[in-house]
Enzyme design. Structure first.
Site, mmCIF file in Angstrom:
data_model
loop_
_atom_site.group_PDB
_atom_site.id
_atom_site.type_symbol
_atom_site.label_atom_id
_atom_site.label_comp_id
_atom_site.label_asym_id
_atom_site.label_seq_id
_atom_site.Cartn_x
_atom_site.Cartn_y
_atom_site.Cartn_z
ATOM 1 N N ASP A 66 -2.207 0.466 8.283
ATOM 2 C CA ASP A 66 -1.005 1.279 8.012
ATOM 3 C C ASP A 66 0.161 0.949 8.949
ATOM 4 O O ASP A 66 0.937 1.839 9.327
ATOM 5 C CB ASP A 66 -1.329 2.785 8.112
ATOM 6 C CG ASP A 66 -2.390 3.208 7.108
ATOM 7 O OD1 ASP A 66 -2.463 2.587 6.025
ATOM 8 O OD2 ASP A 66 -3.160 4.141 7.408
ATOM 9 N N HIS A 107 0.784 5.142 1.539
ATOM 10 C CA HIS A 107 0.053 5.946 2.513
ATOM 11 C C HIS A 107 0.700 7.331 2.562
ATOM 12 O O HIS A 107 1.919 7.436 2.704
ATOM 13 C CB HIS A 107 0.116 5.267 3.885
ATOM 14 C CG HIS A 107 -0.605 6.039 4.936
ATOM 15 N ND1 HIS A 107 -1.981 6.053 5.025
ATOM 16 C CD2 HIS A 107 -0.152 6.860 5.921
ATOM 17 C CE1 HIS A 107 -2.341 6.843 6.030
ATOM 18 N NE2 HIS A 107 -1.255 7.335 6.593
ATOM 19 N N SER A 136 4.712 6.961 2.256
ATOM 20 C CA SER A 136 5.369 5.695 2.620
ATOM 21 C C SER A 136 4.745 4.533 1.855
ATOM 22 O O SER A 136 3.523 4.438 1.751
ATOM 23 C CB SER A 136 5.162 5.391 4.110
ATOM 24 O OG SER A 136 5.508 6.488 4.919
ATOM 25 N N ASN A 145 0.856 -1.185 0.000
ATOM 26 C CA ASN A 145 0.000 0.000 0.000
ATOM 27 C C ASN A 145 0.892 1.234 0.000
ATOM 28 O O ASN A 145 2.054 1.178 0.394
ATOM 29 C CB ASN A 145 -0.893 0.002 1.257
ATOM 30 C CG ASN A 145 -1.854 1.178 1.272
ATOM 31 O OD1 ASN A 145 -2.394 1.568 0.222
ATOM 32 N ND2 ASN A 145 -2.073 1.761 2.435
HETATM 33 C C1 GRF Z 1 -2.684 8.768 -2.564
HETATM 34 O O1 GRF Z 1 -2.278 9.970 -2.015
HETATM 35 C C2 GRF Z 1 -2.296 7.607 -1.679
HETATM 36 O O2 GRF Z 1 -1.204 7.866 -0.866
HETATM 37 C C3 GRF Z 1 -3.506 7.403 -0.815
HETATM 38 O O3 GRF Z 1 -4.591 7.728 -1.633
HETATM 39 C C4 GRF Z 1 -4.184 8.612 -2.657
HETATM 40 C C5 GRF Z 1 -4.630 8.008 -3.951
HETATM 41 O O4 GRF Z 1 -4.531 8.897 -5.023
HETATM 42 N N1 GRF Z 1 -3.522 6.080 -0.272
HETATM 43 P P1 GRF Z 1 -4.714 8.398 -6.532
HETATM 44 O O5 GRF Z 1 -6.085 7.783 -6.639
HETATM 45 O O6 GRF Z 1 -3.633 7.421 -6.815
HETATM 46 O O7 GRF Z 1 -4.576 9.648 -7.368
#
Ligand code: GRF
Length: 321
Positions: A147, A111, A138, A109
């Site tokens: 997370d 985050h 991260s 993932n």
């Molecule tokens: C990103 O900022 C990611 O870190 C978080 O959700 C957002 C997703 O953005 N988990 P996108 O849909 O990839 O533009």
């Protein structure tokens, strides 16, 4: 070049990280290909891009379904696409523990914070409110606790004067788009990288008492019992004698045990050339999802079977309590 890893990407929204992952995969050396983009929201903007790129998509709204049932639908799509790794990219659903456990070590993932800071939602607002100088992002392994899995890579992004959560989120995404494809590439490359596998094995083997490493027939071997009378309890075999396996060789209790392991779980165990004849089993390490706790247990068991009594005696006493 080795076969590429096959990743499924889960999204819920814009899918800009998904786009970054897809375009990185178009570069010839990329060690993964994107075989599926799946979403809990049929209207997720990223799905249209994936379709235009000729990537299989799957979308199923979660409304009115139990978590387990929705997860199962997503998992079926992943398995049908033949994916070996799941990459969450803005997937706004918590996955059930069972799902997460089945994909342990094979699900990542991203985050938008410098973990362990700011788990959960509104990361940027909280970083600004705290007066932090840096926000960031991260990439981590997914574990049942939100997370909280091992962090694989991070990038810091400064918080500028006048930043709002939105302006900061936008800037952090530039960093994410650089970081995520590299972190995924590095991670999926790991399990087929002999240097990485050997380093991991070495750390576990040499953590056992009175061990040393000595080469044997060109392979790293691990011994217990001291310089003079040390006995081998493990070898690292990198594609020996025509097998494609990078493997750990350890002692089993008997030929019957060895044959049963190989018959029951041929995706994990094999009978190695030469060593197999004396009851050593090969444990395949160049596959996704290796359970390293299990590897550590095998090492310990093999170590115990040849370690001098003065080392094992203490353990048996301890076992009795
Ligand atoms: C990103 O900022 C990611 O870190 C978080 O959700 C957002 C997703 O953005 N988990 P996108 O849909 O990839 O533009």
């Amino acid at each position: 070049m080795a076969e590429k890893a096959r990743i499924a990407i889960f999204i819920s929204g814009a899918g800009t990280n998904m786009a970054a992952l897809v375009y990185a995969s178009r570069i010839a050396e990329c060690p993964y290909e994107v075989v599926l983009v799946a979403s809990n929201d049929p209207a997720a903007a990223g799905l249209a891009l994936a379709q235009a790129e000729g990537i299989a998509t799957f979308a199923h709204p979660h409304k009115g379904m139990t978590r387990d049932a929705h997860d199962a639908a997503m998992e079926t799509a992943v398995l049908e696409a033949g994916a070996d790794t799941i990459v969450l990219a803005g997937y706004m659903r918590i996955l059930s523990d069972g799902f997460v456990e089945r994909w342990a070590g094979r699900m990542l993932n991203i985050h938008p914070s410098l973990l362990p800071l700011y788990k959960g939602l509104d990361t940027h607002g909280r970083a600004i409110a705290a007066g932090d100088r840096y926000a960031g992002t991260s990439v981590h392994l997914v574990t049942p606790e939100l997370d909280a899995g091992e962090v694989l890579a991070q990038v810091r992004v400064p918080i500028a004067a006048g930043d709002t959560p939105d302006s900061l989120a936008e800037r952090v995404k530039f960093a994410e788009h650089q970081l995520y494809p590299r972190a995924v590439a590095e991670y999926v490359g790991r399990w087929r990288d002999p240097a990485h596998l050997l380093a991991r094995l070495r750390a576990l083997a040499l953590a056992l008492a009175e061990t040393d490493e000595r080469e044997s027939h060109g392979s790293p071997g691990f011994r217990v019992g001291g310089e003079k009378s040390g006995k081998y309890f493990a070898y690292f075999a990198d594609q020996h004698h025509g097998t494609p396996h990078i493997a750990l060789l350890v002692r089993t209790g008997s030929m019957d045990e060895l044959l049963a392991l190989v018959e029951d779980q041929p995706e994990i165990y094999f009978k190695p050339a030469y060593y197999g004849a004396s009851g050593w089993v090969g444990i395949i390490l160049n596959r996704p999802g290796v359970d390293w706790d299990e590897v550590a247990e095998w090492l310990h068991r093999s170590w115990r079977s040849v370690a001098p009594k003065r080392l094992t005696r203490m353990m048996y006493i301890a076992d009795e309590f």
